[in-house]
Design a protein around this motif. Structure first.
Motif, PDB file in Angstrom:
ATOM      1  N   GLY A   1    -101.043  12.155  50.458  1.00  0.00           N
ATOM      2  CA  GLY A   1    -102.311  12.146  49.740  1.00  0.00           C
ATOM      3  C   GLY A   1    -103.325  13.184  50.207  1.00  0.00           C
ATOM      4  O   GLY A   1    -104.443  13.216  49.727  1.00  0.00           O
ATOM      5  N   ARG A   2    -102.935  14.059  51.134  1.00  0.00           N
ATOM      6  CA  ARG A   2    -103.868  15.064  51.674  1.00  0.00           C
ATOM      7  C   ARG A   2    -103.215  16.447  51.719  1.00  0.00           C
ATOM      8  O   ARG A   2    -102.011  16.566  51.867  1.00  0.00           O
ATOM      9  CB  ARG A   2    -104.314  14.672  53.071  1.00  0.00           C
ATOM     10  CG  ARG A   2    -105.044  13.337  53.060  1.00  0.00           C
ATOM     11  CD  ARG A   2    -105.855  13.112  54.307  1.00  0.00           C
ATOM     12  NE  ARG A   2    -106.674  11.918  54.157  1.00  0.00           N
ATOM     13  CZ  ARG A   2    -107.918  11.911  53.718  1.00  0.00           C
ATOM     14  NH1 ARG A   2    -108.506  13.021  53.373  1.00  0.00           N
ATOM     15  NH2 ARG A   2    -108.595  10.776  53.621  1.00  0.00           N
ATOM     16  N   ILE A   3    -104.052  17.488  51.602  1.00  0.00           N
ATOM     17  CA  ILE A   3    -103.558  18.864  51.725  1.00  0.00           C
ATOM     18  C   ILE A   3    -102.981  19.024  53.131  1.00  0.00           C
ATOM     19  O   ILE A   3    -103.639  18.697  54.120  1.00  0.00           O
ATOM     20  CB  ILE A   3    -104.700  19.889  51.511  1.00  0.00           C
ATOM     21  CG1 ILE A   3    -105.406  19.685  50.170  1.00  0.00           C
ATOM     22  CG2 ILE A   3    -104.195  21.318  51.709  1.00  0.00           C
ATOM     23  CD1 ILE A   3    -104.581  19.978  48.948  1.00  0.00           C
ATOM     24  N   SER A   4    -101.740  19.521  53.213  1.00  0.00           N
ATOM     25  CA  SER A   4    -101.120  19.713  54.527  1.00  0.00           C
ATOM     26  C   SER A   4    -100.786  21.170  54.815  1.00  0.00           C
ATOM     27  O   SER A   4    -100.613  21.545  55.974  1.00  0.00           O
ATOM     28  CB  SER A   4     -99.857  18.856  54.661  1.00  0.00           C
ATOM     29  OG  SER A   4     -98.925  19.199  53.655  1.00  0.00           O
ATOM     30  N   ARG A   5    -100.692  21.979  53.753  1.00  0.00           N
ATOM     31  CA  ARG A   5    -100.413  23.402  53.972  1.00  0.00           C
ATOM     32  C   ARG A   5    -100.805  24.214  52.753  1.00  0.00           C
ATOM     33  O   ARG A   5    -100.963  23.684  51.660  1.00  0.00           O
ATOM     34  CB  ARG A   5     -98.968  23.612  54.384  1.00  0.00           C
ATOM     35  CG  ARG A   5     -97.994  23.963  53.302  1.00  0.00           C
ATOM     36  CD  ARG A   5     -96.595  24.121  53.867  1.00  0.00           C
ATOM     37  NE  ARG A   5     -95.741  24.890  53.005  1.00  0.00           N
ATOM     38  CZ  ARG A   5     -94.438  25.008  53.174  1.00  0.00           C
ATOM     39  NH1 ARG A   5     -93.836  24.433  54.175  1.00  0.00           N
ATOM     40  NH2 ARG A   5     -93.736  25.744  52.354  1.00  0.00           N
ATOM     41  N   VAL A   6    -100.934  25.542  52.963  1.00  0.00           N
ATOM     42  CA  VAL A   6    -101.258  26.499  51.907  1.00  0.00           C
ATOM     43  C   VAL A   6    -100.129  27.524  51.856  1.00  0.00           C
ATOM     44  O   VAL A   6     -99.761  28.090  52.888  1.00  0.00           O
ATOM     45  CB  VAL A   6    -102.590  27.235  52.199  1.00  0.00           C
ATOM     46  CG1 VAL A   6    -102.905  28.211  51.069  1.00  0.00           C
ATOM     47  CG2 VAL A   6    -103.725  26.264  52.431  1.00  0.00           C
ATOM     48  N   ASP A   7     -99.590  27.773  50.680  1.00  0.00           N
ATOM     49  CA  ASP A   7     -98.550  28.783  50.489  1.00  0.00           C
ATOM     50  C   ASP A   7     -99.125  29.930  49.661  1.00  0.00           C
ATOM     51  O   ASP A   7     -99.775  29.684  48.641  1.00  0.00           O
ATOM     52  CB  ASP A   7     -97.358  28.199  49.735  1.00  0.00           C
ATOM     53  CG  ASP A   7     -96.583  27.168  50.545  1.00  0.00           C
ATOM     54  OD1 ASP A   7     -97.201  26.165  50.958  1.00  0.00           O
ATOM     55  OD2 ASP A   7     -95.380  27.360  50.749  1.00  0.00           O
ATOM     56  N   VAL A   8     -98.855  31.153  50.081  1.00  0.00           N
ATOM     57  CA  VAL A   8     -99.277  32.347  49.343  1.00  0.00           C
ATOM     58  C   VAL A   8     -98.015  33.147  49.044  1.00  0.00           C
ATOM     59  O   VAL A   8     -97.258  33.488  49.956  1.00  0.00           O
ATOM     60  CB  VAL A   8    -100.274  33.209  50.157  1.00  0.00           C
ATOM     61  CG1 VAL A   8    -100.677  34.450  49.366  1.00  0.00           C
ATOM     62  CG2 VAL A   8    -101.500  32.395  50.559  1.00  0.00           C
ATOM     63  N   TYR A   9     -97.786  33.462  47.764  1.00  0.00           N
ATOM     64  CA  TYR A   9     -96.608  34.206  47.357  1.00  0.00           C
ATOM     65  C   TYR A   9     -96.995  35.137  46.202  1.00  0.00           C
ATOM     66  O   TYR A   9     -97.846  34.796  45.384  1.00  0.00           O
ATOM     67  CB  TYR A   9     -95.478  33.256  46.944  1.00  0.00           C
ATOM     68  CG  TYR A   9     -95.949  32.112  46.075  1.00  0.00           C
ATOM     69  CD1 TYR A   9     -95.905  32.198  44.695  1.00  0.00           C
ATOM     70  CD2 TYR A   9     -96.483  30.959  46.637  1.00  0.00           C
ATOM     71  CE1 TYR A   9     -96.371  31.173  43.888  1.00  0.00           C
ATOM     72  CE2 TYR A   9     -96.953  29.918  45.840  1.00  0.00           C
ATOM     73  CZ  TYR A   9     -96.888  30.026  44.468  1.00  0.00           C
ATOM     74  OH  TYR A   9     -97.359  29.015  43.674  1.00  0.00           O
ATOM     75  N   LYS A  10     -96.461  36.312  46.173  1.00  0.00           N
ATOM     76  CA  LYS A  10     -96.736  37.305  45.119  1.00  0.00           C
ATOM     77  C   LYS A  10     -98.226  37.586  44.949  1.00  0.00           C
ATOM     78  O   LYS A  10     -98.686  37.847  43.842  1.00  0.00           O
ATOM     79  CB  LYS A  10     -96.140  36.854  43.786  1.00  0.00           C
ATOM     80  CG  LYS A  10     -94.650  36.708  43.782  1.00  0.00           C
ATOM     81  CD  LYS A  10     -94.175  36.247  42.431  1.00  0.00           C
ATOM     82  CE  LYS A  10     -92.712  35.912  42.453  1.00  0.00           C
ATOM     83  NZ  LYS A  10     -92.263  35.258  41.240  1.00  0.00           N
ATOM     84  N   ASN A  11     -98.995  37.473  46.009  1.00  0.00           N
ATOM     85  CA  ASN A  11    -100.425  37.770  45.925  1.00  0.00           C
ATOM     86  C   ASN A  11    -100.819  38.547  47.174  1.00  0.00           C
ATOM     87  O   ASN A  11    -101.115  37.962  48.212  1.00  0.00           O
ATOM     88  CB  ASN A  11    -101.255  36.479  45.817  1.00  0.00           C
ATOM     89  CG  ASN A  11    -102.731  36.759  45.580  1.00  0.00           C
ATOM     90  OD1 ASN A  11    -103.259  37.801  45.959  1.00  0.00           O
ATOM     91  ND2 ASN A  11    -103.408  35.814  44.959  1.00  0.00           N
ATOM     92  N   SER A  12    -100.812  39.863  47.074  1.00  0.00           N
ATOM     93  CA  SER A  12    -101.116  40.706  48.234  1.00  0.00           C
ATOM     94  C   SER A  12    -102.609  40.895  48.451  1.00  0.00           C
ATOM     95  O   SER A  12    -103.019  41.549  49.398  1.00  0.00           O
ATOM     96  CB  SER A  12    -100.438  42.071  48.091  1.00  0.00           C
ATOM     97  OG  SER A  12    -100.920  42.724  46.936  1.00  0.00           O
ATOM     98  N   ARG A  13    -103.426  40.299  47.582  1.00  0.00           N
ATOM     99  CA  ARG A  13    -104.884  40.447  47.756  1.00  0.00           C
ATOM    100  C   ARG A  13    -105.451  39.429  48.733  1.00  0.00           C
ATOM    101  O   ARG A  13    -106.482  39.663  49.343  1.00  0.00           O
ATOM    102  CB  ARG A  13    -105.579  40.354  46.403  1.00  0.00           C
ATOM    103  CG  ARG A  13    -105.146  41.518  45.502  1.00  0.00           C
ATOM    104  CD  ARG A  13    -105.932  41.683  44.251  1.00  0.00           C
ATOM    105  NE  ARG A  13    -106.148  40.443  43.524  1.00  0.00           N
ATOM    106  CZ  ARG A  13    -106.849  40.367  42.406  1.00  0.00           C
ATOM    107  NH1 ARG A  13    -107.374  41.439  41.881  1.00  0.00           N
ATOM    108  NH2 ARG A  13    -107.015  39.217  41.793  1.00  0.00           N
TER     109      ARG A  13
END
Length: 181
Positions: free
Chosen positions: A90-102
């Motif tokens: 029920g809570r944010i546990s991680r952030v994923d960044v993909y195909k976004n070099s900005r």
């Protein structure tokens, strides 16, 4: 101008300035491609927030699959694209960044950087391990020096030369190679 009129002018100016300041702060708080990825979140969205709290902090709706199990992903509706938030328990546990070099970290690391650049940005903090699915690829794992963040990691996935994805968050979820699978 009498003192009553001066006071009214001062109050009006103060309210207008306060509104401008609040508006500026809210505009800066909105999740964008310029938001910085940290060990425990991105921009104003932090690991540990509920989706409702994260939506409010992001200034944009977070959408995804219906939460039908204990782990699922949500993402910003619209911008920034190619960012996902893992929700576990029920809570944010991680952030994923993909195909976004900005999107970058505070140190400037981003998708497309070389392995050498990542190692130079975080000297003595990177552990290199083989990628499970990309032949010749690696996981460059940043372990923070600050004990307050000992339960967090920043992981750069590479093809053996350049960063192809990155993620940050708390243990153990940040290390799940296949996300919620």
């Amino acid at each position: 101008m009498n003192s009553k009129h001066k006071l009214l002018t001062l109050i009006t100016a103060t309210v207008a300035f306060s509104s401008l300041t609040v508006g500026t702060v809210l505009a800066q708080a909105k999740l964008t491609n310029q938001s910085k990825l940290t060990l425990n979140g991105i921009g104003t969205v932090r690991v540990g927030m509920t989706v409702k709290e994260a939506t409010r902090a992001a200034g944009t709706k977070l959408v995804g699959d219906a939460p039908n199990n204990s782990c699922y992903y949500v993402k910003p509706q619209g911008e920034p694209q190619n960012i996902g938030f893992m929700v576990a328990g029920g809570r944010i546990s991680r952030v994923d960044v993909y195909k976004n070099s900005r999107v970058t970290t505070f140190s400037g690391a981003r998708i497309g950087d070389t392995e050498a650049q990542i190692k130079s940005l975080y000297p003595g903090q990177i552990t290199v391990t083989p990628h499970q699915y990309v032949i010749g690829g690696h996981y460059l794992t940043l372990t923070p020096k600050d004990r307050a963040y000992s339960n967090y990691r920043l992981i750069f996935e590479t093809d053996g030369k350049r960063v192809t994805q990155l993620r940050s968050g708390k243990l153990p979820e940040v290390e799940f190679v296949e996300g919620c699978s």
